[in-house]
Design a protein around this motif. Structure first.
Motif, PDB file in Angstrom:
ATOM      1  N   TRP A 387       0.824  -1.216   0.000  1.00  8.21           N
ATOM      2  CA  TRP A 387       0.000   0.000   0.000  1.00  8.21           C
ATOM      3  C   TRP A 387       0.857   1.265   0.000  1.00  8.21           C
ATOM      4  O   TRP A 387       0.382   2.318  -0.373  1.00  8.21           O
ATOM      5  N   HIS A 388       2.142   1.146   0.373  1.00 10.31           N
ATOM      6  CA  HIS A 388       2.997   2.344   0.365  1.00 10.31           C
ATOM      7  C   HIS A 388       2.960   3.039  -0.989  1.00 10.31           C
ATOM      8  O   HIS A 388       2.920   4.256  -1.068  1.00 10.31           O
ATOM      9  N   ILE A 389       3.019   2.245  -2.067  1.00 12.72           N
ATOM     10  CA  ILE A 389       3.093   2.873  -3.391  1.00 12.72           C
ATOM     11  C   ILE A 389       1.781   3.595  -3.691  1.00 12.72           C
ATOM     12  O   ILE A 389       1.774   4.648  -4.324  1.00 12.72           O
ATOM     13  N   GLU A 390       0.670   3.069  -3.195  1.00 14.37           N
ATOM     14  CA  GLU A 390      -0.598   3.743  -3.451  1.00 14.37           C
ATOM     15  C   GLU A 390      -0.816   4.911  -2.506  1.00 14.37           C
ATOM     16  O   GLU A 390      -1.403   5.916  -2.874  1.00 14.37           O
ATOM     17  N   ASN A 391      -0.289   4.766  -1.280  1.00 15.40           N
ATOM     18  CA  ASN A 391      -0.532   5.799  -0.288  1.00 15.40           C
ATOM     19  C   ASN A 391       0.493   6.926  -0.328  1.00 15.40           C
ATOM     20  O   ASN A 391       0.158   8.057  -0.643  1.00 15.40           O
ATOM     21  N   THR A 392       1.761   6.604  -0.049  1.00 14.81           N
ATOM     22  CA  THR A 392       2.765   7.677  -0.066  1.00 14.81           C
ATOM     23  C   THR A 392       3.094   8.099  -1.491  1.00 14.81           C
ATOM     24  O   THR A 392       3.608   9.170  -1.712  1.00 14.81           O
ATOM     25  N   GLY A 393       2.815   7.222  -2.446  1.00 12.03           N
ATOM     26  CA  GLY A 393       3.025   7.596  -3.841  1.00 12.03           C
ATOM     27  C   GLY A 393       1.785   8.236  -4.411  1.00 12.03           C
ATOM     28  O   GLY A 393       1.519   9.424  -4.186  1.00 12.03           O
ATOM     29  N   PHE A 394       1.027   7.438  -5.130  1.00 10.93           N
ATOM     30  CA  PHE A 394      -0.065   7.973  -5.951  1.00 10.93           C
ATOM     31  C   PHE A 394      -1.042   8.878  -5.193  1.00 10.93           C
ATOM     32  O   PHE A 394      -1.405   9.938  -5.678  1.00 10.93           O
ATOM     33  N   HIS A 395      -1.477   8.441  -4.001  1.00  4.27           N
ATOM     34  CA  HIS A 395      -2.488   9.216  -3.297  1.00  4.27           C
ATOM     35  C   HIS A 395      -1.937  10.597  -2.915  1.00  4.27           C
ATOM     36  O   HIS A 395      -2.546  11.624  -3.174  1.00  4.27           O
ATOM     37  N   GLN A 396      -0.750  10.595  -2.341  1.00  7.51           N
ATOM     38  CA  GLN A 396      -0.147  11.856  -1.925  1.00  7.51           C
ATOM     39  C   GLN A 396       0.200  12.741  -3.127  1.00  7.51           C
ATOM     40  O   GLN A 396       0.049  13.954  -3.080  1.00  7.51           O
ATOM     41  N   TRP A 397       0.664  12.093  -4.200  1.00 11.07           N
ATOM     42  CA  TRP A 397       1.046  12.881  -5.379  1.00 11.07           C
ATOM     43  C   TRP A 397      -0.142  13.623  -5.965  1.00 11.07           C
ATOM     44  O   TRP A 397       0.002  14.694  -6.512  1.00 11.07           O
ATOM     45  N   THR A 398      -1.335  13.032  -5.884  1.00 13.71           N
ATOM     46  CA  THR A 398      -2.487  13.723  -6.464  1.00 13.71           C
ATOM     47  C   THR A 398      -3.201  14.615  -5.453  1.00 13.71           C
ATOM     48  O   THR A 398      -3.687  15.665  -5.813  1.00 13.71           O
ATOM     49  N   THR A 399      -3.247  14.212  -4.166  1.00 14.80           N
ATOM     50  CA  THR A 399      -4.001  15.035  -3.227  1.00 14.80           C
ATOM     51  C   THR A 399      -3.158  16.168  -2.655  1.00 14.80           C
ATOM     52  O   THR A 399      -3.678  17.235  -2.375  1.00 14.80           O
ATOM     53  N   ARG A 400      -1.868  15.952  -2.493  1.00 15.18           N
ATOM     54  CA  ARG A 400      -1.033  16.974  -1.865  1.00 15.18           C
ATOM     55  C   ARG A 400      -0.124  17.661  -2.878  1.00 15.18           C
ATOM     56  O   ARG A 400      -0.027  18.860  -2.927  1.00 15.18           O
ATOM     57  N   THR A 448       1.313  13.215   6.034  1.00 11.74           N
ATOM     58  CA  THR A 448       1.172  14.081   4.863  1.00 11.74           C
ATOM     59  C   THR A 448       0.765  15.500   5.270  1.00 11.74           C
ATOM     60  O   THR A 448       1.204  16.457   4.672  1.00 11.74           O
ATOM     61  N   ARG A 449      -0.063  15.608   6.314  1.00  9.41           N
ATOM     62  CA  ARG A 449      -0.467  16.950   6.740  1.00  9.41           C
ATOM     63  C   ARG A 449       0.720  17.707   7.313  1.00  9.41           C
ATOM     64  O   ARG A 449       0.891  18.901   7.094  1.00  9.41           O
ATOM     65  N   THR A 450       1.553  16.978   8.052  1.00  9.79           N
ATOM     66  CA  THR A 450       2.745  17.599   8.613  1.00  9.79           C
ATOM     67  C   THR A 450       3.673  18.075   7.512  1.00  9.79           C
ATOM     68  O   THR A 450       4.240  19.160   7.589  1.00  9.79           O
ATOM     69  N   ILE A 451       3.804  17.255   6.463  1.00  8.41           N
ATOM     70  CA  ILE A 451       4.649  17.646   5.343  1.00  8.41           C
ATOM     71  C   ILE A 451       4.059  18.888   4.657  1.00  8.41           C
ATOM     72  O   ILE A 451       4.772  19.828   4.328  1.00  8.41           O
ATOM     73  N   SER A 452       2.734  18.904   4.496  1.00 14.94           N
ATOM     74  CA  SER A 452       2.089  20.067   3.888  1.00 14.94           C
ATOM     75  C   SER A 452       2.400  21.337   4.665  1.00 14.94           C
ATOM     76  O   SER A 452       2.624  22.395   4.086  1.00 14.94           O
ATOM     77  N   ARG A 453       2.417  21.217   5.985  1.00 15.06           N
ATOM     78  CA  ARG A 453       2.717  22.387   6.800  1.00 15.06           C
ATOM     79  C   ARG A 453       4.152  22.856   6.574  1.00 15.06           C
ATOM     80  O   ARG A 453       4.433  24.048   6.533  1.00 15.06           O
ATOM     81  N   LEU A 454       5.041  21.899   6.416  1.00 14.75           N
ATOM     82  CA  LEU A 454       6.437  22.258   6.143  1.00 14.75           C
ATOM     83  C   LEU A 454       6.546  23.007   4.808  1.00 14.75           C
ATOM     84  O   LEU A 454       7.288  23.980   4.693  1.00 14.75           O
TER      85      LEU A 454
END
Ligand SMILES: [Zn+2]
Length: 473
Positions: A387-400, A448-454
């Motif tokens: 799930w890492h590839i779908e979560n930290t990859g694809f999901h984050q790449w499109t939502t964040r 991901t939210r923490t990264i967004s804040r950064l």
């Protein structure tokens, strides 16, 4: 508490006390997290030197390819939503400074230059920026310990950032979709899209983008090698667009050639077939592949042996409050399109204390090559980490990140852009986990939210930098 705030900003240059002469040159060094990031990217990864090798085929351009590549890198990093949104920055002094341009340069010109340059960028030079960063990390011994069983794992999966029924380019794939016309009547419409196979290094703390390969159209796909035979689910005539497996096999060969130190490929059930497993074997790569079709070998043979027998191993995972049951069979050779033994593991997970998860979740998987030496329990961990590839990859790449925005309507231009976004994603990942050391997966659920804040902080830092600009007169 938010890790960004909690941790003392060790390297952040703040206005020093004392005389003006003693104060650090903030214009030159940059301020806050952004300044910290740019210095890290230079010191550890020599970002400017890597970007300086980017090349494009424009004649006598006003703005060089390395500078525009740098602009795209920061567009990705700072999550600027479009090139239109980038345009005003092209004449702002802090951004020009970030682009490492001489003081007398007033503007980067029109933002259309960026998409024009991306379309004609030498893809190999821009790919080298991104892979060079990961290879540097490998030389710095970042991946030496490996993960489960001291192995290095690469997840691969298909990815489709966007589609359109309106506009398309020459390298778009096409399919027919059911739509409703103006009167609400069902019609068959042409839909255009780009699809890729992505390779991601997955690990206990963080994941990195390794490589990307597009599915080619029937006009642009390379001629098929006759020996490759027909892949299941993809017995298409030559004049069709490519399927995911074809692109994935090309991708995984290049990934192994580029990163010789990887050990195991993790993939979903689309890859549970002889030709793909044979490719892995030829490349001396292990495989942990999800198996779903009960009627297909060697899962069929394994299920027949297991029958209604109880699990061979059982564990209680106290931390996750899970009960694990494992079935395991080695050395199956019932898949006729694969020459070698396949180990099949089935894992069933129940959460006895959780009213929400009353139905057990079951995974079946094939283990080949080096991966066959994992314990069944570890193998289950690996397959669940897919799930890492779908979560930290694809999901984050499109939502964040803004990977799903059509920055450039051109297949090559998109690839050049993704390579630069991958570079930004990877440097940011190293910065977070290796430099700040405050973002481990275990440290909080909403990373991901923490990264967004950064990233917000970095955008503020860029705006703030203007206050330290030297007098340009
Ligand atoms: Zn297109």
């Amino acid at each position: 508490m938010d890790p960004v705030r909690r941790r003392a900003p060790t390297e952040v240059v703040e206005l020093a006390e004392g005389s003006v002469e003693d104060a650090p040159d903030l214009w030159r060094l940059g301020v806050g997290r952004l300044g910290q990031f740019t210095r890290y990217a230079e010191k550890v990864f020599a970002l400017t030197r890597r970007l300086s090798h980017v090349h494009d085929s424009r004649r006598k351009p006003n703005t060089s390819a390395p500078t525009l590549a740098r602009a795209v890198f920061y567009t990705g990093l700072l999550r600027i939503r479009s090139f239109n949104a980038l345009e005003p920055k092209f004449s702002e002094r802090p951004f020009l400074h970030l682009m490492d341009l001489p003081k007398d340069r007033q503007s980067l010109g029109c933002v259309d230059t960026v998409s024009r340059a991306l379309r004609v960028m030498d893809l190999e030079t821009v790919r080298r920026v991104s892979i060079g960063i990961v290879q540097q990390a490998e030389r710095n011994k970042v991946f030496r310990e490996g993960w489960h069983g001291a192995l290095r794992y690469v997840a691969i999966d298909g990815w489709e950032p966007f589609s359109s029924t309106q506009r398309h380019c020459e390298q778009c794939l096409m399919r027919h979709v059911r739509r409703k016309d103006g009167k609400g009547e069902p019609v068959l419409a042409e839909e255009y899209y780009h699809r890729y196979v992505v390779a991601m290094l997955i690990g206990p703390e963080f994941d990195l983008a390794l490589d990307i390969e597009p599915l080619r159209t029937k006009e642009t796909r390379p001629p098929r090698v006759p020996k490759a035979g027909k892949f299941r689910g993809e017995s298409l005539p030559r004049e069709e667009d490519e399927g995911e497996l074809t692109a994935a096999i090309r991708l995984i060969r290049r990934v192994k050639e580029t990163y010789g130190w990887i050990d195991v490929v993790v993939a979903d059930a689309l890859y549970a077939n002889g030709p793909f497993l044979t490719t892995l074997k030829d490349l001396d790569l292990g495989g942990v592949i999800v198996a779903r079709k009960d009627a297909d070998e060697p899962l069929k043979a394994a299920l027949r042996v297991w029958g209604a027998r109880p699990a061979q191993q059982e564990f209680d995972d106290e931390e996750r409050e899970e009960h694990l049951e494992l079935w395991d069979i080695v050395g199956l050779e019932t898949l006729s399109s694969y020459d070698g033994p396949i180990r099949v593991v089935r894992g069933r997970v129940t959460n006895p204390n959780s009213p929400k998860h009353t139905t057990p979740k079951t995974w079946c998987m094939f283990l080949t090559g080096k991966a066959a030496r994992l314990t069944a329990r570890k193998a289950l961990e690996v397959v669940r980490a897919r799930w890492h590839i779908e979560n930290t990859g694809f999901h984050q790449w499109t939502t964040r990140w803004k990977f799903d925005h059509v920055f450039v309507r051109d297949g090559d231009g998109l690839l050049a852009l993704y390579w630069l976004f991958f570079a930004a994603f990877n440097v940011l990942t190293f910065f977070l986990y290796r430099q700040l050391r405050s973002y481990g997966r275990a440290r909080g659920k909403d990373v991901t939210r923490t990264i967004s804040r950064l990233i917000d902080e970095m955008q503020d830092d860029l705006a703030r930098l203007g206050a330290f600009a030297p007098d340009s007169s």
